[in-house]
Enzyme design. Structure first.
Site, PDB file in Angstrom:
ATOM      1  N   LYS A 193      27.941 -23.117 130.801  1.00 37.75           N
ATOM      2  CA  LYS A 193      26.972 -22.556 131.609  1.00 37.75           C
ATOM      3  C   LYS A 193      25.984 -23.748 130.899  1.00 37.75           C
ATOM      4  O   LYS A 193      26.017 -23.774 129.815  1.00 37.75           O
ATOM      5  CB  LYS A 193      26.279 -20.637 131.206  1.00 37.75           C
ATOM      6  CG  LYS A 193      25.443 -20.271 131.019  1.00 37.75           C
ATOM      7  CD  LYS A 193      24.863 -19.071 130.143  1.00 37.75           C
ATOM      8  CE  LYS A 193      23.165 -19.111 130.700  1.00 37.75           C
ATOM      9  NZ  LYS A 193      23.490 -17.498 129.879  1.00 37.75           N
ATOM     10  N   ARG A 239      17.335 -23.249 125.626  1.00 39.34           N
ATOM     11  CA  ARG A 239      18.234 -22.438 124.980  1.00 39.34           C
ATOM     12  C   ARG A 239      19.328 -24.153 125.265  1.00 39.34           C
ATOM     13  O   ARG A 239      20.224 -23.779 124.913  1.00 39.34           O
ATOM     14  CB  ARG A 239      18.551 -21.404 126.043  1.00 39.34           C
ATOM     15  CG  ARG A 239      17.829 -20.279 125.943  1.00 39.34           C
ATOM     16  CD  ARG A 239      18.725 -19.343 126.769  1.00 39.34           C
ATOM     17  NE  ARG A 239      18.395 -18.231 127.371  1.00 39.34           N
ATOM     18  CZ  ARG A 239      17.511 -17.105 127.006  1.00 39.34           C
ATOM     19  NH1 ARG A 239      17.809 -17.216 126.036  1.00 39.34           N
ATOM     20  NH2 ARG A 239      16.463 -16.966 127.431  1.00 39.34           N
ATOM     21  N   GLU A 248      35.155 -26.916 127.506  1.00 39.14           N
ATOM     22  CA  GLU A 248      35.176 -25.263 127.114  1.00 39.14           C
ATOM     23  C   GLU A 248      35.550 -24.112 127.965  1.00 39.14           C
ATOM     24  O   GLU A 248      35.252 -22.848 127.084  1.00 39.14           O
ATOM     25  CB  GLU A 248      33.609 -24.713 127.441  1.00 39.14           C
ATOM     26  CG  GLU A 248      32.770 -25.535 126.686  1.00 39.14           C
ATOM     27  CD  GLU A 248      32.194 -24.870 125.928  1.00 39.14           C
ATOM     28  OE1 GLU A 248      32.453 -23.767 125.173  1.00 39.14           O
ATOM     29  OE2 GLU A 248      30.891 -25.352 124.720  1.00 39.14           O
ATOM     30  N   LYS A 284      28.420 -21.693 135.667  1.00 36.98           N
ATOM     31  CA  LYS A 284      27.153 -21.573 136.141  1.00 36.98           C
ATOM     32  C   LYS A 284      25.614 -22.648 135.792  1.00 36.98           C
ATOM     33  O   LYS A 284      26.723 -22.896 134.653  1.00 36.98           O
ATOM     34  CB  LYS A 284      26.233 -19.327 135.631  1.00 36.98           C
ATOM     35  CG  LYS A 284      25.268 -19.423 135.321  1.00 36.98           C
ATOM     36  CD  LYS A 284      25.079 -18.120 134.356  1.00 36.98           C
ATOM     37  CE  LYS A 284      23.737 -18.198 134.670  1.00 36.98           C
ATOM     38  NZ  LYS A 284      23.676 -16.814 133.455  1.00 36.98           N
ATOM     39  N   SER A 330      19.183 -16.879 139.839  1.00 38.82           N
ATOM     40  CA  SER A 330      18.561 -16.867 140.942  1.00 38.82           C
ATOM     41  C   SER A 330      17.424 -17.912 141.241  1.00 38.82           C
ATOM     42  O   SER A 330      16.831 -17.401 142.744  1.00 38.82           O
ATOM     43  CB  SER A 330      17.472 -15.598 139.599  1.00 38.82           C
ATOM     44  OG  SER A 330      17.238 -16.876 138.468  1.00 38.82           O
ATOM     45  N   TYR A 390      22.694 -13.131 144.107  1.00 42.95           N
ATOM     46  CA  TYR A 390      21.790 -11.751 144.559  1.00 42.95           C
ATOM     47  C   TYR A 390      21.541 -11.129 146.006  1.00 42.95           C
ATOM     48  O   TYR A 390      20.862 -10.894 146.401  1.00 42.95           O
ATOM     49  CB  TYR A 390      20.092 -12.336 143.830  1.00 42.95           C
ATOM     50  CG  TYR A 390      20.396 -12.534 142.531  1.00 42.95           C
ATOM     51  CD1 TYR A 390      19.913 -11.273 141.626  1.00 42.95           C
ATOM     52  CD2 TYR A 390      20.465 -13.371 141.721  1.00 42.95           C
ATOM     53  CE1 TYR A 390      20.330 -11.702 139.904  1.00 42.95           C
ATOM     54  CE2 TYR A 390      20.841 -13.980 140.712  1.00 42.95           C
ATOM     55  CZ  TYR A 390      20.106 -12.725 139.731  1.00 42.95           C
ATOM     56  OH  TYR A 390      21.127 -12.814 139.228  1.00 42.95           O
TER      57      TYR A 390
HETATM   58  C1  PBG Z   1      20.822 -15.248 129.692  1.00 43.43           C
HETATM   59  C2  PBG Z   1      21.745 -14.803 130.959  1.00 43.43           C
HETATM   60  C3  PBG Z   1      20.808 -15.303 131.657  1.00 43.43           C
HETATM   61  C4  PBG Z   1      21.480 -15.295 133.021  1.00 43.43           C
HETATM   62  C5  PBG Z   1      22.072 -14.994 133.220  1.00 43.43           C
HETATM   63  N1  PBG Z   1      22.379 -14.414 132.234  1.00 43.43           N
HETATM   64  C6  PBG Z   1      19.493 -16.335 131.519  1.00 43.43           C
HETATM   65  C7  PBG Z   1      19.098 -17.019 130.800  1.00 43.43           C
HETATM   66  O1  PBG Z   1      20.540 -17.882 129.943  1.00 43.43           O
HETATM   67  O2  PBG Z   1      18.452 -17.641 130.389  1.00 43.43           O
HETATM   68  C8  PBG Z   1      20.042 -16.387 134.676  1.00 43.43           C
HETATM   69  C9  PBG Z   1      21.234 -15.565 135.589  1.00 43.43           C
HETATM   70  C10 PBG Z   1      20.510 -15.952 136.758  1.00 43.43           C
HETATM   71  O3  PBG Z   1      19.128 -16.325 137.461  1.00 43.43           O
HETATM   72  O4  PBG Z   1      20.742 -15.617 137.977  1.00 43.43           O
HETATM   73  N2  PBG Z   1      22.345 -14.149 129.028  1.00 43.43           N
END
Ligand code: PBG
Length: 329
Positions: free
Chosen positions: A201, A223, A239, A254, A280, A319
């Site tokens: 991720k 983050r 990973e 992701k 998203s 989505y």
């Molecule tokens: C955090 C988490 C995030 C998303 C899923 N789980 C956001 C982040 O890491 O800040 C993002 C998913 C998306 O943007 O649709 N636990």
């Protein structure tokens, strides 16, 4: 012009009609491969639309149940649940409340659908902490890796007890899969609860709209000290291998589209079931461009989700899951 010494390749023969094209299409996208992310919020009377993720809302328990029924009827059988608690604290302790918002949602959906739905719960803390980071903080403001893992383990066990089929740690702490797996096994869930690991991720700008929906934007900093650097591919594969060795059942990459090379490499390297999360921001961009009349929403969305499958993802988290499933009919 001299005739060619051998017949020239004529791939267009198989592109002539829609039926021919369908007959030789290498990649299929079917509703059972789609996963719908859903948000359920405690303490609201009506669903709240999320402006930056068109078509998505923060649900009440009732509207969540209605949405799940519609998705199931369209053929989407896997739901990824995010809970937004009424009260947040520094530890994110609502994440392992047996009566927490996500635990109650899992019980209700299990009641409604028995085993006809695959229920996946997000196992992270950022929706639950008042500072918005994915784990408890040290005095210097950094996230304490092992304390986060201990909290994820508690949350995962409470989600399993509520009836989740799959828990999905998304915090990118080192060792999170192994710690969660051991806790599930110790609590008697060795055989009935799988782990879908967000192994790779990235620290991505594409998560912006999600943070509106989950109310989890970090109050300070970002983050980057736990999610991955967008320049790294080899590390993404390492990973994935580490999470596989710790007992992950499904791996997850992701975001999806900017990282399709990683999707491909992780699938090749591990052979494990693989999910890719069309996040998203990726979804919002398609809607925004289409709203301006610049692209055709339906064709671009369908091509995007098929491309994610073609790269190597078995499951596509999006989505657009309900929309896509209905279009596939
Ligand atoms: C955090 C988490 C995030 C998303 C899923 N789980 C956001 C982040 O890491 O800040 C993002 C998913 C998306 O943007 O649709 N636990």
């Amino acid at each position: 012009m001299d005739p060619a010494p051998f017949p020239i390749a004529r791939p267009r023969r198989l592109r002539r009609t829609a039926a021919l094209r369908a007959a030789v299409r290498e990649t299929a996208l079917v509703p059972s491969q789609l996963v719908a992310p859903l948000f359920v919020k405690e303490g609201i009377a009506d669903p709240q639309p999320v402006a930056s993720i068109p078509g998505v809302a923060q649900h009440t328990l009732d509207s969540l149940r209605a949405e799940a029924k519609e998705l199931r009827a369209a053929g989407v059988a896997t739901l990824l649940l995010f809970g937004i608690p009424a009260a947040k604290d520094a530890d994110g302790s609502e994440a392992w409340n047996p009566d927490g918002v996500v635990q109650r949602a899992v019980r209700a959906l299990r009641d409604d659908h028995a085993d006809d739905l695959v229920l996946v719960t997000d196992t992270c803390l950022d929706e639950y902490t008042d500072h918005g980071h994915c784990g408890p903080l040290r005095p210097d403001g950094t996230v304490d890796n092992d304390a986060a893992n201990a909290a994820y383990a508690r949350a995962a066990v409470s989600q399993a007890e509520a009836g989740a089929d799959v828990v999905a740690p998304s915090g990118m702490m080192d060792g999170q899969v192994g710690v969660i797996r051991r806790a599930l096994d110790d609590a008697g869930h060795a055989e009935d609860t799988a782990v879908m690991a967000y192994c790779t991720k990235y620290a991505s700008a594409f998560y912006g709209p999600f943070r509106d929906a989950a109310e989890c934007a970090p109050r300070f900093g970002d983050r980057s000290a736990y999610q991955m650097d967008p320049g790294n591919a080899g590390e993404g594969v390492r990973e994935a291998l580490a999470d596989a060795a710790e007992g992950a059942d499904i791996l997850l990459v992701k975001p999806a589209v900017p990282y399709l090379d990683i999707v491909h490499r992780v699938k090749q390297a591990t052979g494990l079931p693989l999910a890719a999360y069309h996040v998203s921001g990726e979804y919002a961009m398609v809607h925004a461009a289409a709203a301006n009349g610049w692209i055709d929403h339906d064709r671009v969305m369908a091509e995007t989700l098929l491309g994610i499958r073609r790269a190597g993802a078995d499951l596509v988290i999006t989505y657009a899951a309900g929309w896509m499933a209905r279009r596939l009919g």
